[in-house]
Write a protein that holds these residues in place. Structure first.
Motif, PDB file in Angstrom:
ATOM      1  N   GLY A  28      79.614   7.381  61.405  1.00 29.16           N
ATOM      2  CA  GLY A  28      80.083   9.013  62.163  1.00 29.16           C
ATOM      3  C   GLY A  28      78.777  10.205  61.126  1.00 29.16           C
ATOM      4  O   GLY A  28      80.102  11.433  61.141  1.00 29.16           O
ATOM      5  N   HIS A  29      78.031  10.233  60.739  1.00 26.16           N
ATOM      6  CA  HIS A  29      77.473  10.749  59.264  1.00 26.16           C
ATOM      7  C   HIS A  29      77.050  12.021  59.758  1.00 26.16           C
ATOM      8  O   HIS A  29      75.876  12.945  59.434  1.00 26.16           O
ATOM      9  CB  HIS A  29      76.938  10.027  58.741  1.00 26.16           C
ATOM     10  CG  HIS A  29      77.302   8.796  58.111  1.00 26.16           C
ATOM     11  ND1 HIS A  29      77.251   7.756  58.850  1.00 26.16           N
ATOM     12  CD2 HIS A  29      77.702   8.694  57.105  1.00 26.16           C
ATOM     13  CE1 HIS A  29      78.179   6.798  58.042  1.00 26.16           C
ATOM     14  NE2 HIS A  29      78.234   7.464  56.846  1.00 26.16           N
ATOM     15  N   GLY A  30      76.871  11.827  61.093  1.00 30.77           N
ATOM     16  CA  GLY A  30      76.104  13.092  61.876  1.00 30.77           C
ATOM     17  C   GLY A  30      74.170  13.457  62.234  1.00 30.77           C
ATOM     18  O   GLY A  30      74.048  12.745  62.414  1.00 30.77           O
ATOM     19  N   GLY A  31      74.226  14.548  61.531  1.00 31.00           N
ATOM     20  CA  GLY A  31      72.781  14.433  61.428  1.00 31.00           C
ATOM     21  C   GLY A  31      72.225  14.619  59.799  1.00 31.00           C
ATOM     22  O   GLY A  31      71.883  14.804  59.831  1.00 31.00           O
ATOM     23  N   ALA A  32      73.543  14.328  59.158  1.00 28.09           N
ATOM     24  CA  ALA A  32      73.286  14.029  57.844  1.00 28.09           C
ATOM     25  C   ALA A  32      72.854  12.747  56.887  1.00 28.09           C
ATOM     26  O   ALA A  32      73.408  11.903  56.171  1.00 28.09           O
ATOM     27  CB  ALA A  32      74.389  14.707  57.088  1.00 28.09           C
ATOM     28  N   GLY A  33      72.857  11.347  57.631  1.00 25.00           N
ATOM     29  CA  GLY A  33      73.151  10.529  57.700  1.00 25.00           C
ATOM     30  C   GLY A  33      72.211  10.010  56.207  1.00 25.00           C
ATOM     31  O   GLY A  33      72.703   9.062  55.279  1.00 25.00           O
ATOM     32  N   VAL A  34      71.204  10.902  56.537  1.00 27.31           N
ATOM     33  CA  VAL A  34      70.275  10.449  55.049  1.00 27.31           C
ATOM     34  C   VAL A  34      70.708  11.169  53.749  1.00 27.31           C
ATOM     35  O   VAL A  34      70.505  11.301  52.670  1.00 27.31           O
ATOM     36  CB  VAL A  34      68.600  10.463  55.341  1.00 27.31           C
ATOM     37  CG1 VAL A  34      67.821  11.116  54.214  1.00 27.31           C
ATOM     38  CG2 VAL A  34      67.498  10.012  55.980  1.00 27.31           C
ATOM     39  N   THR A  35      70.266  12.431  54.357  1.00 33.95           N
ATOM     40  CA  THR A  35      71.356  13.050  53.100  1.00 33.95           C
ATOM     41  C   THR A  35      72.542  12.491  52.314  1.00 33.95           C
ATOM     42  O   THR A  35      73.183  12.978  51.211  1.00 33.95           O
ATOM     43  CB  THR A  35      72.335  14.236  53.361  1.00 33.95           C
ATOM     44  OG1 THR A  35      71.114  14.727  53.513  1.00 33.95           O
ATOM     45  CG2 THR A  35      72.597  15.131  52.502  1.00 33.95           C
ATOM     46  N   VAL A  36      74.018  11.715  52.470  1.00 30.63           N
ATOM     47  CA  VAL A  36      74.508  11.254  52.189  1.00 30.63           C
ATOM     48  C   VAL A  36      74.148   9.632  52.216  1.00 30.63           C
ATOM     49  O   VAL A  36      75.541   8.981  51.573  1.00 30.63           O
ATOM     50  CB  VAL A  36      75.999  11.437  53.193  1.00 30.63           C
ATOM     51  CG1 VAL A  36      76.353  12.906  53.394  1.00 30.63           C
ATOM     52  CG2 VAL A  36      76.427  11.192  54.537  1.00 30.63           C
ATOM     53  N   ALA A  37      73.926   9.089  52.451  1.00 28.17           N
ATOM     54  CA  ALA A  37      73.393   7.108  53.017  1.00 28.17           C
ATOM     55  C   ALA A  37      74.367   6.858  51.079  1.00 28.17           C
ATOM     56  O   ALA A  37      74.593   5.766  51.364  1.00 28.17           O
ATOM     57  CB  ALA A  37      71.833   7.377  53.513  1.00 28.17           C
ATOM     58  N   TRP A  38      73.879   6.841  50.532  1.00 29.57           N
ATOM     59  CA  TRP A  38      73.755   6.660  48.903  1.00 29.57           C
ATOM     60  C   TRP A  38      74.941   6.896  48.452  1.00 29.57           C
ATOM     61  O   TRP A  38      75.832   5.388  48.254  1.00 29.57           O
ATOM     62  CB  TRP A  38      72.929   6.800  47.737  1.00 29.57           C
ATOM     63  CG  TRP A  38      71.180   6.008  48.167  1.00 29.57           C
ATOM     64  CD1 TRP A  38      70.600   6.954  48.983  1.00 29.57           C
ATOM     65  CD2 TRP A  38      71.093   5.011  47.788  1.00 29.57           C
ATOM     66  NE1 TRP A  38      69.331   6.484  49.064  1.00 29.57           N
ATOM     67  CE2 TRP A  38      69.799   4.240  48.135  1.00 29.57           C
ATOM     68  CE3 TRP A  38      71.791   3.696  46.926  1.00 29.57           C
ATOM     69  CZ2 TRP A  38      68.959   3.620  48.447  1.00 29.57           C
ATOM     70  CZ3 TRP A  38      70.721   2.622  46.962  1.00 29.57           C
ATOM     71  CH2 TRP A  38      69.658   2.938  47.498  1.00 29.57           C
ATOM     72  N   GLY A  39      75.941   7.668  48.964  1.00 28.57           N
ATOM     73  CA  GLY A  39      77.493   7.939  47.922  1.00 28.57           C
ATOM     74  C   GLY A  39      77.596   7.487  48.787  1.00 28.57           C
ATOM     75  O   GLY A  39      79.239   6.363  48.947  1.00 28.57           O
ATOM     76  N   CYS A  40      77.514   7.414  50.373  1.00 27.65           N
ATOM     77  CA  CYS A  40      78.655   6.900  51.597  1.00 27.65           C
ATOM     78  C   CYS A  40      78.425   4.614  51.557  1.00 27.65           C
ATOM     79  O   CYS A  40      79.535   4.459  51.712  1.00 27.65           O
ATOM     80  CB  CYS A  40      77.974   7.265  52.845  1.00 27.65           C
ATOM     81  SG  CYS A  40      79.057   8.268  53.415  1.00 27.65           S
ATOM     82  N   ALA A  41      77.821   4.475  51.107  1.00 27.96           N
ATOM     83  CA  ALA A  41      76.723   2.947  50.372  1.00 27.96           C
ATOM     84  C   ALA A  41      77.902   2.624  49.220  1.00 27.96           C
ATOM     85  O   ALA A  41      78.602   1.966  49.203  1.00 27.96           O
ATOM     86  CB  ALA A  41      75.515   2.912  50.324  1.00 27.96           C
TER      87      ALA A  41
END
Length: 318
Positions: free
Chosen positions: A296-309
């Motif tokens: 559910g990361h919308g248009g920011a998957g790359v932007t939040v990828a490591w924090g969410c991982a």
């Protein structure tokens, strides 16, 4: 059943989560319906910036965690696909950003001479710009170096995955609408045009959240990415010729040389937007298994990828 972790989904969220898990000592497999180079992530313009992602109180920290990783990866751009590139976010103001903005080195109000004609304000920054086909390949190699593997395989249900591993991490993006029964997910369609770069070295964006159209261009080593659209609840994957013409025309109003650039191709991706924000959550499965959601990361998957991982990996370690 084993102590292995099975990550479902091979886009940037799935691969990054798999890397974090594998490098923590877990044995990780990724099942992905589409090869990483054919996922929505491969289409992304991929400029680091918290865009269309919630909840805001968590997205800032996730974004900054990812920024620190990309800043290090930018030292090896040919291998990782990550470069630090300067550019301008038109219309944006520092006062309109969250606390995370104070942690972005060099972010400032743009000078008048840095703004295109007709724009009264904006922000200048040097940010990570990621060449996604290169980066996805790098993530896969990093995962494999840590003992993980990627298998191109459709998953019909999360229960099917749970039969093969004690811990399952659901990184299926828009696919979670069916696999997780999450009706809060909806597509926001993005269309791009790829052209030969006529010599543009800085990126530019002008986004209006109230409009289905945006204007941006991102210089990559072998092309210039032009955008774009943000069409809610639009499932069309085929490029629309009229939309492509409009994208080129909007970008050419900023940099006239774009009008004559040779078109290399067209791309469409469906951003997985979730009305209640990113879902990072764990649930117990029958028999003692664990299902972790990260989508559910919308248009920011790359932007939040490591924090969410990192957040998802912490839940998977329970």
């Amino acid at each position: 059943m084993s102590g292995d972790v099975l990550v479902v989904g091979g886009g940037v969220i799935g691969l990054t989560t798999a890397v974090v898990l594998a490098e923590s000592g877990r044995r990780v497999r990724v099942w992905t319906r589409d090869a990483p180079q054919e996922t929505t992530s491969a289409v992304a313009g991929a400029l680091w910036w918290p865009y269309r992602v919630e909840p805001l109180e968590l997205a800032g920290a996730w974004s900054l965690a990812s920024l620190r990783v990309y800043e290090k990866l930018a030292a090896r751009p040919q291998g990782t696909g990550v470069r630090l590139v300067a550019g301008v976010h038109a219309h944006e103001r520092l006062s309109g950003l969250g606390p995370w903005a104070a942690e972005v080195e060099g972010l400032r109000e743009a000078r008048a001479d840095e703004l295109p004609e007709g724009y009264a304000g904006g922000l200048w920054a040097r940010l990570p710009l990621i060449d996604m086909p290169v980066h996805l390949g790098w993530l896969r190699r990093r995962l494999e170096a840590a003992g993980g593997s990627v298998v191109t395989r459709a998953v019909n249900s999360l229960a099917e995955a749970a039969e093969r591993a004690r811990v399952v991490v659901n990184c299926t993006g828009l696919g979670a609408r069916e696999l997780a029964g999450d009706g809060r997910l909806r597509p926001v369609r993005g269309q791009l045009v790829l052209v030969e770069n006529p010599g543009i070295e800085e990126w530019f964006t002008a986004a209006d959240r109230a409009s289905a159209t945006t204007t941006y261009f991102f210089p990559q080593p072998d092309r210039l990415i032009l955008g774009g659209t943000a069409e809610e609840d639009d499932w069309r994957l085929a490029p629309d010729p009229a939309t492509a013409e409009e994208i080129v025309a909007r970008c050419a109003r900023i940099r006239p040389e774009i009008a004559e650039a040779r078109i290399l191709g067209h791309r469409v991706g469906l951003r997985p937007v979730r009305t209640s924000g990113v879902r990072i959550e764990a649930e117990e499965l029958p028999g003692g298994g664990l299902l972790v959601h990260n989508y559910g990361h919308g248009g920011a998957g790359v932007t939040v990828a490591w924090g969410c991982a990192e957040a998802a990996a912490a839940l998977a370690a329970r």
